[in-house]
Design a protein around this motif. Structure first.
Motif, PDB file in Angstrom:
ATOM      1  N   ARG A 174       2.679  -3.305   3.882  1.00 39.31           N
ATOM      2  CA  ARG A 174       2.058  -4.401   3.150  1.00 39.31           C
ATOM      3  C   ARG A 174       0.672  -4.702   3.704  1.00 39.31           C
ATOM      4  O   ARG A 174       0.486  -4.741   4.919  1.00 39.31           O
ATOM      5  CB  ARG A 174       2.920  -5.668   3.214  1.00 39.31           C
ATOM      6  CG  ARG A 174       4.150  -5.594   2.328  1.00 39.31           C
ATOM      7  CD  ARG A 174       4.741  -6.966   2.099  1.00 39.31           C
ATOM      8  NE  ARG A 174       5.793  -6.933   1.098  1.00 39.31           N
ATOM      9  CZ  ARG A 174       5.573  -6.990  -0.209  1.00 39.31           C
ATOM     10  NH1 ARG A 174       4.338  -7.109  -0.650  1.00 39.31           N
ATOM     11  NH2 ARG A 174       6.569  -6.939  -1.065  1.00 39.31           N
ATOM     12  N   GLU A 175      -0.277  -4.914   2.809  1.00 40.70           N
ATOM     13  CA  GLU A 175      -1.640  -5.252   3.195  1.00 40.70           C
ATOM     14  C   GLU A 175      -1.886  -6.739   2.959  1.00 40.70           C
ATOM     15  O   GLU A 175      -1.393  -7.318   1.992  1.00 40.70           O
ATOM     16  CB  GLU A 175      -2.651  -4.452   2.382  1.00 40.70           C
ATOM     17  CG  GLU A 175      -2.668  -2.977   2.699  1.00 40.70           C
ATOM     18  CD  GLU A 175      -3.724  -2.245   1.898  1.00 40.70           C
ATOM     19  OE1 GLU A 175      -4.199  -1.217   2.370  1.00 40.70           O
ATOM     20  OE2 GLU A 175      -4.073  -2.727   0.792  1.00 40.70           O
ATOM     21  N   HIS A 176      -2.640  -7.335   3.839  1.00 39.95           N
ATOM     22  CA  HIS A 176      -3.029  -8.739   3.721  1.00 39.95           C
ATOM     23  C   HIS A 176      -4.549  -8.821   3.757  1.00 39.95           C
ATOM     24  O   HIS A 176      -5.206  -8.095   4.515  1.00 39.95           O
ATOM     25  CB  HIS A 176      -2.452  -9.578   4.859  1.00 39.95           C
ATOM     26  CG  HIS A 176      -0.955  -9.537   4.934  1.00 39.95           C
ATOM     27  ND1 HIS A 176      -0.144 -10.470   4.328  1.00 39.95           N
ATOM     28  CD2 HIS A 176      -0.116  -8.651   5.546  1.00 39.95           C
ATOM     29  CE1 HIS A 176       1.114 -10.180   4.564  1.00 39.95           C
ATOM     30  NE2 HIS A 176       1.164  -9.079   5.310  1.00 39.95           N
ATOM     31  N   GLY A 177      -5.111  -9.687   2.945  1.00 43.69           N
ATOM     32  CA  GLY A 177      -6.562  -9.858   2.935  1.00 43.69           C
ATOM     33  C   GLY A 177      -6.979 -10.883   1.910  1.00 43.69           C
ATOM     34  O   GLY A 177      -6.175 -11.705   1.452  1.00 43.69           O
ATOM     35  N   ASN A 227       0.866  -1.184   0.000  1.00 48.36           N
ATOM     36  CA  ASN A 227       0.000   0.000   0.000  1.00 48.36           C
ATOM     37  C   ASN A 227       0.901   1.232   0.000  1.00 48.36           C
ATOM     38  O   ASN A 227       1.563   1.536   0.990  1.00 48.36           O
ATOM     39  CB  ASN A 227      -0.911  -0.007   1.234  1.00 48.36           C
ATOM     40  CG  ASN A 227      -1.942   1.106   1.191  1.00 48.36           C
ATOM     41  OD1 ASN A 227      -1.638   2.253   0.854  1.00 48.36           O
ATOM     42  ND2 ASN A 227      -3.173   0.773   1.551  1.00 48.36           N
ATOM     43  N   GLU A 228       0.915   1.927  -1.120  1.00 43.42           N
ATOM     44  CA  GLU A 228       1.812   3.063  -1.275  1.00 43.42           C
ATOM     45  C   GLU A 228       1.460   4.199  -0.318  1.00 43.42           C
ATOM     46  O   GLU A 228       2.340   4.900   0.210  1.00 43.42           O
ATOM     47  CB  GLU A 228       1.761   3.569  -2.721  1.00 43.42           C
ATOM     48  CG  GLU A 228       2.763   4.660  -3.040  1.00 43.42           C
ATOM     49  CD  GLU A 228       4.199   4.189  -2.874  1.00 43.42           C
ATOM     50  OE1 GLU A 228       5.042   5.018  -2.483  1.00 43.42           O
ATOM     51  OE2 GLU A 228       4.477   3.001  -3.116  1.00 43.42           O
TER      52      GLU A 228
END
Length: 636
Positions: free
Chosen positions: A167-170, A161-162
């Motif tokens: 870092r995104e997790h899903g 995610n800039e």
């Protein structure tokens, strides 16, 4: 304290306490009895023995919670006295409570469950015998299933995610593709056999794999093509194409089943292969599956191409392919028919049952990219090989033969369990089979697996998604027309526009020639139409079915040419040969394949034999020369 060998077993509780526990361990376990503890090791052991005497053992067991009692029951009613940690975790979803650490002898406090297990969690034989008198058998492992396939699958993701600089997790919903295989497999079998009979399937003499050109030829006759269509990659570093599966599997299955064999570079049908052209396809598919279970022609693990070392040092550690297939075979037999099951649930059930298998006895010799760092023996790679092998066998072979229907998504990003392994950063998927998420055993599958004694195709689900018109046009209505419905329409009707088809006699004849029946097409149209078919459609189907049955295939014959009409008449009427041949013109006879041996025998009794093709001219020339040259025998 000597090191325990799990294969030895522990005969008695007294031996477990004296030889497999030190004084410190005995003090910690003895503290759970509530008695005042002595200091000598032998006296400590006696305290524990008294605590497990008579009715106290039953009281102690009843004091355990449900999961710990299950741990005891699993071993009491097992042929082994060692606690099955991996199988127990798969069956119950958790571990029993051993205390404040997995290994209570490493300086931490044990739980009451440790009264029943010693050494490497071994139950003494005499204790097992006493417990069997009152401990009930554990609950049977059951497969969890779904009545309907979900429309989407929540695919996990991890991305940068800039804005948040993290870092995104899903998960994100991905449409599931359903592919029904029971009927298509029976039609495809005949198509592949005809391709082989036409000399259009070339395979490698060494690997027995079909050539790239043959794979393309086979793909063209598959209903709807292969599972994943080829999509030109937008950049060479991100090629998400899974490649062929059914087109790859069919030639191997046919060879393993003895229906074709290699001559030169091409496959040719064997006698059983020619016989299969006229036999019920379901029976042939059952034989193919049974032969595949035992064949050593091919190891499905080789299709997991990122796993290196399979042909080198790691080959010696690989288990027998027949044992792996047999384990999955037995697990499929326990699955309910016509119910959707997730592949994750099948893997859990397999590990929780006695059918668990391993791919390699020495995974340290298998690796990703580089043996030193990417070895699959490191912690974190447990189960990856077994799961991918199972997915390959299901997706590429069981589904191709029609044993299971499948629900899948694209393989790229479908599973993330391998991302912690060294050398996998650039892998979009660990195997081309990563996208297989659900399956269901078909009625054909139940027959092939031996669950049922006959094959009864499952009835089609009634849903009104088509309008069949008296003018022979078929129009799609609503948004529920599945890809499998489109494939069925394309097979029996001409596609005239995006949502319309037209029934034609020529197209129906092609469908019948490919293996479909009028009953099958009528059932499909009626269940999707939601109302009785128009009379014009019924009459067309009946008329085409009648015409398709007027010219019969009576099997293969050998054409015999005689030198003259008189000889043909003699052979056709002689009692020794006439039962095995038929006239076909003035100088020709036909001999059915099953009567060739008897015909040749009778022909020899008359005084003739069948010359090789093209030999008549040469033989006649030799006969002429013999007349001009005096015979030595005649002169004598």
């Amino acid at each position: 304290m000597r090191r325990y060998d799990a294969d030895d077993g522990i005969p008695t509780l007294d031996m477990a306490l004296s030889e497999f526990m030190n004084t410190e361990d005995l003090k910690k376990l003895g503290a759970l009895t509530g008695e005042k503890l002595p200091t000598r090791k032998l006296d400590l052991a006696q305290v524990i023995i008294r605590h497990l005497e008579g009715e106290r053992l039953s009281t102690l067991w009843q004091g355990l919670d449900q999961i710990d009692r299950a741990a005891v029951a699993e071993v009491v009613h097992s042929s082994s006295t060692q606690f099955p940690a991996h199988r127990f975790r798969a069956k119950y979803g958790q571990d029993p409570k051993w205390g404040s650490a997995d290994e209570y002898r490493c300086g931490r406090n044990p739980s009451a469950l440790c009264f029943f297990f010693y050494g490497d969690r071994i139950m003494p034989d005499d204790l097992q015998a006493r417990l069997k008198a009152f401990v009930p058998p554990p609950a049977e492992t059951k497969v969890q299933f779904l009545e309907r396939l979900p429309t989407t699958y929540d695919r996990p993701f991890e991305r940068w995610n800039e804005k948040k600089k993290e870092r995104e997790h899903g998960t994100e919903p991905i449409p599931l593709t359903l592919r029904e295989s029971e009927r298509s497999a029976q039609r495809e079998l005949l198509s592949i056999l005809r391709l082989i009979d036409a000399g259009k399937v070339t395979v490698s003499e060494k690997t027995r794999r079909a050539s790239a050109a043959s794979v393309e030829t086979i793909t063209a006759v598959l209903e709807g093509g292969d599972y994943y269509p080829f999509v030109p990659p937008q950049n060479k570093w991100r090629d998400e194409n899974a490649g062929p599966m059914r087109a790859f599997a069919w030639p191997l299955l046919i060879q393993a089943g003895g229906l074709a064999q290699l001559f030169g570079s091409k496959l040719h049908l064997t006698k059983p292969g020619r016989k299969a052209l006229a036999e019920p396809a379901a029976h042939t598919l059952k034989n193919l599956w049974e032969k595949w279970t035992d064949t050593a022609l091919f190891d499905e693990l080789s299709r997991i191409e990122c796993v290196k070392g399979q042909t080198g040092k790691g080959k010696h550690g690989l288990t027998a392919v027949s044992s792996r297939r047999e384990a999955i075979f037995e697990t499929l037999m326990e699955c309910p028919v016509e119910r959707w099951i997730s592949t994750a649930e099948l893997l859990r059930f397999l590990r929780a049952s006695e059918s668990e298998f391993t791919v390699s006895r020495n995974p340290w010799s298998l690796y990703i990219c580089e043996l030193q760092y990417g070895s699959l023996g490191y912690s974190g790679s447990e189960g990856i090989l077994e799961e991918r092998y199972m997915l390959c066998l299901l997706f590429e072979y069981a589904a191709t033969l029609g044993l299971i229907d499948v629900g899948f998504i694209p393989p790229a990003g479908a599973r993330r369990d391998y991302h912690k392994l060294w050398g996998t950063d650039d892998l979009l998927f660990f195997s081309r089979y990563d996208g297989l998420m659900f399956f269901r055993v078909t009625a054909l599958g139940a027959y092939c697996l031996g669950v049922t004694q006959s094959c009864r195709s499952a009835p089609l689900e009634a849903k009104r998604v088509l309008r069949v018109l008296p003018n022979l046009e078929i129009a799609a209505i609503g948004a529920d027309l599945e890809p499998s419905d489109r494939l069925a329409l394309d097979a029996c009707a001409v596609h005239t526009s995006e949502l319309t088809w037209r029934l034609q006699a020529r197209k129906l004849l092609e469908a019948f020639e490919a293996g479909s029946s009028v009953e099958e097409i009528r059932e499909f149209l009626a269940t999707r139409n939601g109302a009785p078919l128009p009379d014009t459609v019924s009459r067309l189907l009946e008329d085409v079915a009648d015409r398709s049955a007027r010219v019969q295939d009576c099997g293969l014959v050998r054409l015999i040419e005689c030198a003259d009409v008189t000889l043909a008449a003699l052979i056709a009427n002689d009692t020794r040969t006439r039962k095995h041949c038929l006239r076909a013109g003035e100088r020709h006879l036909v001999v059915p394949a099953g009567f060739e041996t008897a015909f040749r025998r009778g022909l020899r009794e008359i005084g003739y034999l069948i010359a090789p093709a093209g030999a008549h001219g040469a033989n006649r020339g030799q006969a002429t020369a013999a007349k001009e040259t005096p015979s030595p025998i005649a002169e004598a």
